[in-house]
Design a protein around this motif. Structure first.
Motif, PDB file in Angstrom:
ATOM      1  N   PRO A   6       0.854  -1.199   0.000  1.00 61.46           N
ATOM      2  CA  PRO A   6       0.000   0.000   0.000  1.00 61.46           C
ATOM      3  C   PRO A   6       0.888   1.248   0.000  1.00 61.46           C
ATOM      4  O   PRO A   6       1.796   1.355   0.825  1.00 61.46           O
ATOM      5  CB  PRO A   6      -0.776  -0.102   1.318  1.00 61.46           C
ATOM      6  CG  PRO A   6      -0.562  -1.513   1.806  1.00 61.46           C
ATOM      7  CD  PRO A   6       0.784  -1.919   1.269  1.00 61.46           C
ATOM      8  N   VAL A   7       0.632   2.148  -0.910  1.00 66.80           N
ATOM      9  CA  VAL A   7       1.464   3.357  -0.992  1.00 66.80           C
ATOM     10  C   VAL A   7       0.597   4.600  -0.938  1.00 66.80           C
ATOM     11  O   VAL A   7      -0.576   4.587  -1.299  1.00 66.80           O
ATOM     12  CB  VAL A   7       2.336   3.399  -2.275  1.00 66.80           C
ATOM     13  CG1 VAL A   7       3.241   2.182  -2.359  1.00 66.80           C
ATOM     14  CG2 VAL A   7       1.474   3.534  -3.522  1.00 66.80           C
ATOM     15  N   LYS A   8       1.202   5.689  -0.503  1.00 65.04           N
ATOM     16  CA  LYS A   8       0.462   6.924  -0.318  1.00 65.04           C
ATOM     17  C   LYS A   8       1.114   8.044  -1.116  1.00 65.04           C
ATOM     18  O   LYS A   8       2.335   8.092  -1.251  1.00 65.04           O
ATOM     19  CB  LYS A   8       0.470   7.280   1.172  1.00 65.04           C
ATOM     20  CG  LYS A   8      -0.430   8.437   1.528  1.00 65.04           C
ATOM     21  CD  LYS A   8      -0.440   8.666   3.040  1.00 65.04           C
ATOM     22  CE  LYS A   8      -1.455   9.735   3.402  1.00 65.04           C
ATOM     23  NZ  LYS A   8      -1.408  10.080   4.824  1.00 65.04           N
ATOM     24  N   ASN A  39       7.556   4.595   1.725  1.00 63.43           N
ATOM     25  CA  ASN A  39       7.069   3.466   0.931  1.00 63.43           C
ATOM     26  C   ASN A  39       8.156   2.885   0.032  1.00 63.43           C
ATOM     27  O   ASN A  39       8.091   1.724  -0.368  1.00 63.43           O
ATOM     28  CB  ASN A  39       5.853   3.869   0.100  1.00 63.43           C
ATOM     29  CG  ASN A  39       4.624   4.103   0.958  1.00 63.43           C
ATOM     30  OD1 ASN A  39       3.845   5.006   0.722  1.00 63.43           O
ATOM     31  ND2 ASN A  39       4.448   3.281   1.979  1.00 63.43           N
ATOM     32  N   LEU A  60      -1.120  -0.840  -3.932  1.00 68.11           N
ATOM     33  CA  LEU A  60      -2.496  -0.455  -3.589  1.00 68.11           C
ATOM     34  C   LEU A  60      -2.488   0.988  -3.119  1.00 68.11           C
ATOM     35  O   LEU A  60      -1.722   1.354  -2.229  1.00 68.11           O
ATOM     36  CB  LEU A  60      -3.019  -1.367  -2.465  1.00 68.11           C
ATOM     37  CG  LEU A  60      -4.351  -0.968  -1.819  1.00 68.11           C
ATOM     38  CD1 LEU A  60      -5.489  -0.975  -2.828  1.00 68.11           C
ATOM     39  CD2 LEU A  60      -4.673  -1.912  -0.668  1.00 68.11           C
ATOM     40  N   ILE A  62      -5.081   4.293  -2.054  1.00 65.12           N
ATOM     41  CA  ILE A  62      -6.397   4.889  -1.838  1.00 65.12           C
ATOM     42  C   ILE A  62      -6.209   6.380  -2.105  1.00 65.12           C
ATOM     43  O   ILE A  62      -5.451   7.047  -1.392  1.00 65.12           O
ATOM     44  CB  ILE A  62      -6.865   4.702  -0.377  1.00 65.12           C
ATOM     45  CG1 ILE A  62      -6.600   3.275   0.134  1.00 65.12           C
ATOM     46  CG2 ILE A  62      -8.328   5.109  -0.227  1.00 65.12           C
ATOM     47  CD1 ILE A  62      -7.232   2.175  -0.650  1.00 65.12           C
ATOM     48  N   PHE A 116       3.748  -2.354   4.442  1.00 67.22           N
ATOM     49  CA  PHE A 116       3.489  -0.913   4.575  1.00 67.22           C
ATOM     50  C   PHE A 116       4.790  -0.173   4.893  1.00 67.22           C
ATOM     51  O   PHE A 116       5.770  -0.776   5.339  1.00 67.22           O
ATOM     52  CB  PHE A 116       2.568  -0.666   5.780  1.00 67.22           C
ATOM     53  CG  PHE A 116       1.131  -1.022   5.580  1.00 67.22           C
ATOM     54  CD1 PHE A 116       0.235  -0.068   5.126  1.00 67.22           C
ATOM     55  CD2 PHE A 116       0.664  -2.291   5.873  1.00 67.22           C
ATOM     56  CE1 PHE A 116      -1.105  -0.374   4.968  1.00 67.22           C
ATOM     57  CE2 PHE A 116      -0.685  -2.611   5.707  1.00 67.22           C
ATOM     58  CZ  PHE A 116      -1.564  -1.649   5.249  1.00 67.22           C
ATOM     59  N   GLY A 117       4.762   1.144   4.750  1.00 64.51           N
ATOM     60  CA  GLY A 117       5.760   1.984   5.399  1.00 64.51           C
ATOM     61  C   GLY A 117       5.333   2.143   6.851  1.00 64.51           C
ATOM     62  O   GLY A 117       4.144   2.059   7.156  1.00 64.51           O
ATOM     63  N   GLN A 119       5.183   4.717   8.587  1.00 65.70           N
ATOM     64  CA  GLN A 119       4.407   5.949   8.757  1.00 65.70           C
ATOM     65  C   GLN A 119       4.405   6.680   7.422  1.00 65.70           C
ATOM     66  O   GLN A 119       5.249   6.437   6.576  1.00 65.70           O
ATOM     67  CB  GLN A 119       5.037   6.848   9.815  1.00 65.70           C
ATOM     68  CG  GLN A 119       6.463   7.237   9.438  1.00 65.70           C
ATOM     69  CD  GLN A 119       7.027   8.374  10.285  1.00 65.70           C
ATOM     70  OE1 GLN A 119       6.481   8.733  11.298  1.00 65.70           O
ATOM     71  NE2 GLN A 119       8.120   8.943   9.838  1.00 65.70           N
ATOM     72  N   SER A 120       3.433   7.555   7.253  1.00 63.82           N
ATOM     73  CA  SER A 120       3.459   8.416   6.083  1.00 63.82           C
ATOM     74  C   SER A 120       4.108   9.727   6.510  1.00 63.82           C
ATOM     75  O   SER A 120       3.990  10.127   7.672  1.00 63.82           O
ATOM     76  CB  SER A 120       2.038   8.655   5.571  1.00 63.82           C
ATOM     77  OG  SER A 120       1.221   9.158   6.602  1.00 63.82           O
ATOM     78  N   THR A 125       0.765   9.105  11.407  1.00 61.29           N
ATOM     79  CA  THR A 125       0.069   8.514  12.546  1.00 61.29           C
ATOM     80  C   THR A 125       0.590   7.123  12.875  1.00 61.29           C
ATOM     81  O   THR A 125       0.494   6.690  14.012  1.00 61.29           O
ATOM     82  CB  THR A 125      -1.445   8.368  12.283  1.00 61.29           C
ATOM     83  OG1 THR A 125      -1.643   7.320  11.331  1.00 61.29           O
ATOM     84  CG2 THR A 125      -2.059   9.656  11.775  1.00 61.29           C
ATOM     85  N   SER A 126       1.071   6.406  11.873  1.00 61.75           N
ATOM     86  CA  SER A 126       1.477   4.996  12.029  1.00 61.75           C
ATOM     87  C   SER A 126       0.302   4.104  12.423  1.00 61.75           C
ATOM     88  O   SER A 126       0.519   2.984  12.880  1.00 61.75           O
ATOM     89  CB  SER A 126       2.593   4.827  13.064  1.00 61.75           C
ATOM     90  OG  SER A 126       3.741   5.525  12.669  1.00 61.75           O
ATOM     91  N   LEU A 127      -0.925   4.593  12.294  1.00 64.81           N
ATOM     92  CA  LEU A 127      -2.067   3.787  12.741  1.00 64.81           C
ATOM     93  C   LEU A 127      -2.556   2.828  11.672  1.00 64.81           C
ATOM     94  O   LEU A 127      -3.140   1.787  11.977  1.00 64.81           O
ATOM     95  CB  LEU A 127      -3.237   4.698  13.135  1.00 64.81           C
ATOM     96  CG  LEU A 127      -3.015   5.615  14.342  1.00 64.81           C
ATOM     97  CD1 LEU A 127      -4.194   6.580  14.484  1.00 64.81           C
ATOM     98  CD2 LEU A 127      -2.848   4.802  15.621  1.00 64.81           C
ATOM     99  N   VAL A 128      -2.333   3.188  10.408  1.00 66.47           N
ATOM    100  CA  VAL A 128      -2.958   2.439   9.317  1.00 66.47           C
ATOM    101  C   VAL A 128      -2.549   0.955   9.291  1.00 66.47           C
ATOM    102  O   VAL A 128      -3.411   0.076   9.225  1.00 66.47           O
ATOM    103  CB  VAL A 128      -2.698   3.129   7.953  1.00 66.47           C
ATOM    104  CG1 VAL A 128      -3.163   2.252   6.796  1.00 66.47           C
ATOM    105  CG2 VAL A 128      -3.415   4.483   7.903  1.00 66.47           C
TER     106      VAL A 128
HETATM  107  N1  AMP Z   1      -4.175   6.515   1.163  1.00 68.65           N
HETATM  108  C1  AMP Z   1      -3.378   5.457   1.323  1.00 68.65           C
HETATM  109  N2  AMP Z   1      -3.303   4.512   0.364  1.00 68.65           N
HETATM  110  C2  AMP Z   1      -2.504   3.417   0.509  1.00 68.65           C
HETATM  111  N3  AMP Z   1      -1.719   3.223   1.582  1.00 68.65           N
HETATM  112  C3  AMP Z   1      -1.745   4.136   2.568  1.00 68.65           C
HETATM  113  C4  AMP Z   1      -2.572   5.291   2.504  1.00 68.65           C
HETATM  114  N4  AMP Z   1      -2.384   6.012   3.637  1.00 68.65           N
HETATM  115  C5  AMP Z   1      -1.464   5.323   4.374  1.00 68.65           C
HETATM  116  N5  AMP Z   1      -1.074   4.205   3.739  1.00 68.65           N
HETATM  117  C6  AMP Z   1      -0.090   3.197   4.182  1.00 68.65           C
HETATM  118  O1  AMP Z   1       0.015   3.239   5.590  1.00 68.65           O
HETATM  119  C7  AMP Z   1       1.349   3.525   5.990  1.00 68.65           C
HETATM  120  C8  AMP Z   1       1.349   4.296   7.311  1.00 68.65           C
HETATM  121  O2  AMP Z   1       0.728   5.558   7.160  1.00 68.65           O
HETATM  122  P1  AMP Z   1       0.154   6.428   8.376  1.00 68.65           P
HETATM  123  O3  AMP Z   1      -0.612   5.503   9.255  1.00 68.65           O
HETATM  124  O4  AMP Z   1      -0.660   7.479   7.697  1.00 68.65           O
HETATM  125  O5  AMP Z   1       1.333   7.002   9.105  1.00 68.65           O
HETATM  126  C9  AMP Z   1       1.951   4.237   4.782  1.00 68.65           C
HETATM  127  O6  AMP Z   1       3.372   4.115   4.743  1.00 68.65           O
HETATM  128  C10 AMP Z   1       1.293   3.498   3.637  1.00 68.65           C
HETATM  129  O7  AMP Z   1       1.964   2.259   3.397  1.00 68.65           O
END
Ligand code: AMP
Ligand code: FAD
Lengths: 261, 327
Positions: A6-8, A39, A60, A62, A116-117, A119-120, A125-128
Motif C-alpha cells: 500500500p502506498v500513499k 514506501n 495499492l 487509496i 506498509f511503510g 508511517q506516512s 500517525t502509524s495507525l494504518v
Molecule cells: N491513502 C493510502 N493509500 C494506501 N496506503 C496508505 C494510505 N495512507 C497510508 N497508507 C499506508 O500506511 C502507511 C502508514 O501511514 P500512516 O498511518 O498514515 O502514518 C503508509 O506508509 C502506507 O503504506
C-alpha cells in the motif's frame, strides 16, 4: 508468493503545505506531491522478494485520480500491477477510515504479505498498518528493520527505543518497515517505461461493497477542527568562535542562565 | 463513576516518565470532567510502582500480572484493555504515543469503535469534550482535534507534553484482571529481545536534554565526543539521518521526519545543517543550540543560541567548561 504494497501520495516535505480552511483537510493538489519516501523501503523489500521467489507484487493506493502518477512511480521499480480505490466519499477519512478502505480492497485479493511503510511523511500517525491488520484478523509485524520469509514463516526484527524484538509468525501477515531496513534502488529506464503499461484496476467504494457513509469526513472518528501557524520564534544569540573554542564559555554562561546546569 | 484510564508504559517495573506525565494530564482533565483517574498495568512488577502511581493520583489500578503481556505482539495488551473496558466505565484512554503502543491503540479502536489522536502535546476540556492539541508539518502548524461523540476516545500523548506533578494520593486500589487471550493474540510470538548498550543514557524521546550529531562529525568517532558531552549533562544522544545512514549511530536514534520526534527542554546539535526533514523531528524543542562552521546553515534560523565554529574546537572546550562548572 503474492505481495501487496500500500502506498500513499504525500506533499513534498520541502514544498508548501496547505490546509483547506473549509474542509480542514490537507489540500493535496496545492503543492508538489511525491510517492511517500517511506514506501520506497517497502517497495525495495517487495522487489527483493520478487527476485528471490518470483513473488507477484501489487501496489495499492487509496486516493483520487491525481494520484495516478504516484502509482506509476511505484510500478517503475518493476512491480506487477496496481489497485486504486478512488471515490469522492473517501475524502476527509481519518487513519482508521483509510484502513477500512484498504482492508476492504484486500478482502477481494489473494496475498501472503502486505508491506506498509511504518508511517506516512504527512499524517505520520502509524495507525494504518495495525488497523488494517486488525480488520483482517492478521498479525501486525510493524517497525521491521529486518524481515525474512521462509516458506509460510516470517521473522521480523521489530525496532523499539532500546533495540529490537525478534518476532515470528506464519503468513499471511501485515508488515510495516522502517527506513533502516534497506537502501532502496532507483528505478531504471526499462522499469519507468514498463510502468506505463502495467495493469491498473480502479475501483469505487461500491465495487468493494463499502458503504460510502461509513468512511470519509462525515464518519471520521477523529477530526481536526481548528489550526493556526506556530507563532514565529524570536531570533537567537549567535556568536562566532575564533578557533580557540572560547565561544564554549559563552554557551556555558547561557546554559547557566537558562538553568540547564 | 466513569474514569479516565492511563495505560502505563513501564520498563521492568519502573514507569517511564511519560506515564507520570500522562497522570498529570489525566488529573487536570478529571478535575473538569468529574471523572476519576484509573491506570492499567500490563506485565509483572507493579508492586514497587504503587507509591508513584498513587502519588500520581491513580485511584484504581487495573493490573494484568502476566508475562504473556510481552510474549506476543500487540494483541495481548489490546485484549487486556478490553477486559478493563468490560469492567469499568472508561470515558477516555491516554497512552504513550510511542511506536508500539500506537499499534495497541489502533487495534483497540477497530475492535471497540474508537477514534485515535496521536502525538498529542496538550489536552483540555471544551464544552465537556476533551480536545487535543497536535503539531503537524514538522511543528509549523498547531491543530486542535477531537474524537466524535459516542466513540471511545484514545489519546496518544507525546513525551514532555506535561510536567510530572505529585499529588498526595494514597495507594491505588488494585483490581486484578483476568484475561483469556484469543487465538489471534498469540499468532505473533516474541522469540528474542535485543537490547543495545546506552541503557544508562536517557531515551531521546524522554530526555530533558538531547545532544545530536550530524555529518559534520566526520566519522563514527565523533559520536564519542557527543556521548562525552551528553554524559556531563545527563542527556540522551541523537543523530541526523546523514549520520545514521553512514552507519555512525543506530537508526533508532535518528531525529527527524523519518526518525523520532523529540521535544526536550534543550537540544544541542553539532555538525547538523538543519534540513527541513531534520527540523521536523526537533523543531518543538524548548531551546535549540546549534554548533556549525557554516554561518549560513539553516539550523541557525531556529537556534536560541548558535556558535559559528568548528565543533572540534568548541565541543571539547564545552565539555571541559561544563565539567568545571558542575563539579
Ligand atoms: N491513502 C493510502 N493509500 C494506501 N496506503 C496508505 C494510505 N495512507 C497510508 N497508507 C499506508 O500506511 C502507511 C502508514 O501511514 P500512516 O498511518 O498514515 O502514518 C503508509 O506508509 C502506507 O503504506
Ligand atoms: C524522505 C526523507 C526523509 C528524511 N528524514 C530525515 C530524518 O528523519 N532526519 C534527518 O536528520 N534527516 C532526514 N533526511 C535527510 C535530510 O534531508 C538531510 O540530508 C540530513 O538531515 C542532513 O544531515 P546533516 O545535517 O547531518 O548533514 P549535512 O546537511 O551534510 O550538514 C552537515 C553540517 O555540518 C557542518 N560541519 C561540517 N564540518 C563541521 C565541523 N567540523 N564543525 C562544525 N560544523 C561542521 C556543515 O557546515 C553542515 O552544515 C531525510 C531526507 C529525505 C529525502
Amino acid at each position: 508468493m503474492k505481495v501487496i504494497v500500500p502506498v500513499k501520495r504525500v506533499p513534498d516535505t520541502a514544498g508548501d503545505k496547505v490546509i483547506d480552511a473549509d474542509t480542514k483537510t490537507m489540500d493535496r493538489d496545492a503543492g508538489e506531491t511525491v510517492l511517500c519516501p517511506v514506501n520506497e523501503f517497502a517497495i525495495e523489500e517487495a522487489v527483493k522478494l520478487k527476485e528471490a521467489t518470483g513473488a507477484e507484487v501489487t501496489v495499492l493506493l487509496i486516493g483520487p485520480d491525481g494520484a495516478q502518477s504516484t502509482i506509476r512511480k511505484a510500478l517503475s521499480y518493476g512491480l506487477d500491477g496496481a489497485i486504486q480505490v478512488t471515490d469522492d466519499a473517501i475524502s476527509g477519512s481519518d487513519a482508521l477510515g483509510t484502513a477500512r478502505v484498504i482492508a476492504a480492497a484486500l478482502a477481494d485479493v489473494e496475498f501472503d504479505v502486505v508491506i506498509f511503510g511504518n508511517q506516512s511523511t504527512d499524517a505520520r500517525t502509524s495507525l494504518v498498518p495495525a488497523a488494517v491488520a486488525e480488520l483482517l484478523d492478521l498479525p501486525s509485524l510493524t517497525y521491521a528493520r529486518f524481515m525474512e520469509i521462509d516458506g509460510d514463516a516470517i521473522t521480523v526484527h521489530r525496532e523499539h527505543e532500546e533495540g529490537w524484538d525478534v518476532v515470528e509468525s506464519t503468513l499471511p501477515a501485515v508488515v510495516s518497515v522502517v527506513e533502516a531496513i534497506n537502501e532502496p534502488r532507483y528505478p531504471n529506464f526499462k522499469g519507468i517505461m514498463a510502468a506505463k503499461s502495467k495493469p491498473l484496476d480502479v475501483k469505487s467504494l461500491a465495487d468493494l461493497g463499502v458503504d460510502a457513509a461509513a468512511v470519509g469526513a462525515g464518519d471520521a472518528a477523529a477530526t481536526m477542527y481548528a489550526f493556526e501557524p506556530r507563532p514565529p520564534k524570536a531570533a537567537g544569540t549567535i556568536v562566532t568562535d575564533d578557533g580557540s573554542g572560547s565561544a564554549a564559555d559563552d554557551l556555558a554562561d547561557w546554559m547557566e542562565e537558562q538553568k540547564f546546569i | 463513576m466513569s474514569c479516565l484510564l492511563v495505560l502505563i508504559d513501564h520498563a521492568e517495573g519502573t514507569p517511564r516518565k511519560v506515564s507520570l506525565q500522562m497522570l498529570t494530564a489525566a488529573r487536570r482533565l478529571a478535575a473538569e470532567t468529574g471523572d476519576s483517574v484509573a491506570a492499567a498495568w500490563f506485565g509483572e512488577d507493579a508492586d514497587d510502582a504503587m507509591e508513584a502511581l498513587g502519588a500520581g493520583g491513580v485511584e484504581t489500578l487495573y493490573w494484568w500480572d502476566d508475562p504473556d503481556a510481552d510474549a506476543y505482539v500487540t494483541l495481548p495488551k489490546v485484549e487486556a484493555l478490553e477486559a478493563v473496558l468490560d469492567t469499568a466505565d472508561v470515558s477516555a484512554i491516554l497512552f504513550a504515543s510511542s511506536n508500539h503502543t500506537k499499534d495497541v491503540a489502533a487495534r483497540l479502536a477497530i475492535r471497540r469503535d474508537g477514534g485515535v489522536i496521536t502525538d498529542v502535546t496538550d489536552l483540555a476540556v471544551e464544552d465537556g469534550t476533551i480536545v487535543a492539541t497536535k503539531e503537524v508539518f514538522g511543528g509549523a502548524t498547531i491543530t486542535q482535534s477531537k474524537v466524535a461523540d459516542g466513540k471511545l476516545a484514545l489519546f496518544g500523548v507525546s513525551p514532555n507534553a506535561f510536567p510530572v506533578e505529585e499529588g498526595d494520593g494514597g495507594e491505588p486500589e488494585v483490581v486484578d484482571l483476568d484475561v483469556e487471550l484469543s487465538e489471534s493474540a498469540t499468532a505473533a510470538r516474541v522469540t528474542d529481545v535485543e537490547k543495545e548498550a546506552s541503557a544508562d543514557r536517557p531515551d531521546i524521546g524522554e530526555a530533558a536534554i538531547v545532544v545530536a550529531g550530524g555529518r559534520g562529525l566526520g566519522s563514527e568517532d565523533g559520536f564519542e565526543l557527543m556521548e562525552e558531552l551528553a554524559d556531563v549533562l545527563g542527556a540522551g544522544v541523537g543523530a541526523s539521518r546523514a549520520a545514521t545512514d553512514a552507519g555512525w549511530y543506530p537508526h533508532r536514534y535518528q531525529i527527524g521526519q523519518t526518525g523520532r520526534t523529540i521535544s526536550p527542554m534543550l537540544y544541542i546539535g553539532s555538525g547538523i545543517s538543519g534540513a527541513i526533514q531534520h527540523r521536523a523531528g526537533m523543531q518543538t524543542s524548548q531551546n535549540i543550540v546549534a554548533i556549525n562552521k557554516d554561518a549560513e546553515a539553516p539550523i541557525f534560523q531556529i537556534a536560541d543560541f548558535g556558535i559559528v565554529g568548528d565543533l572540534y574546537d568548541v565541543v571539547p572546550a564545552l565539555v571541559e567548561e561544563l565539567r568545571a562548572r558542575t563539579d
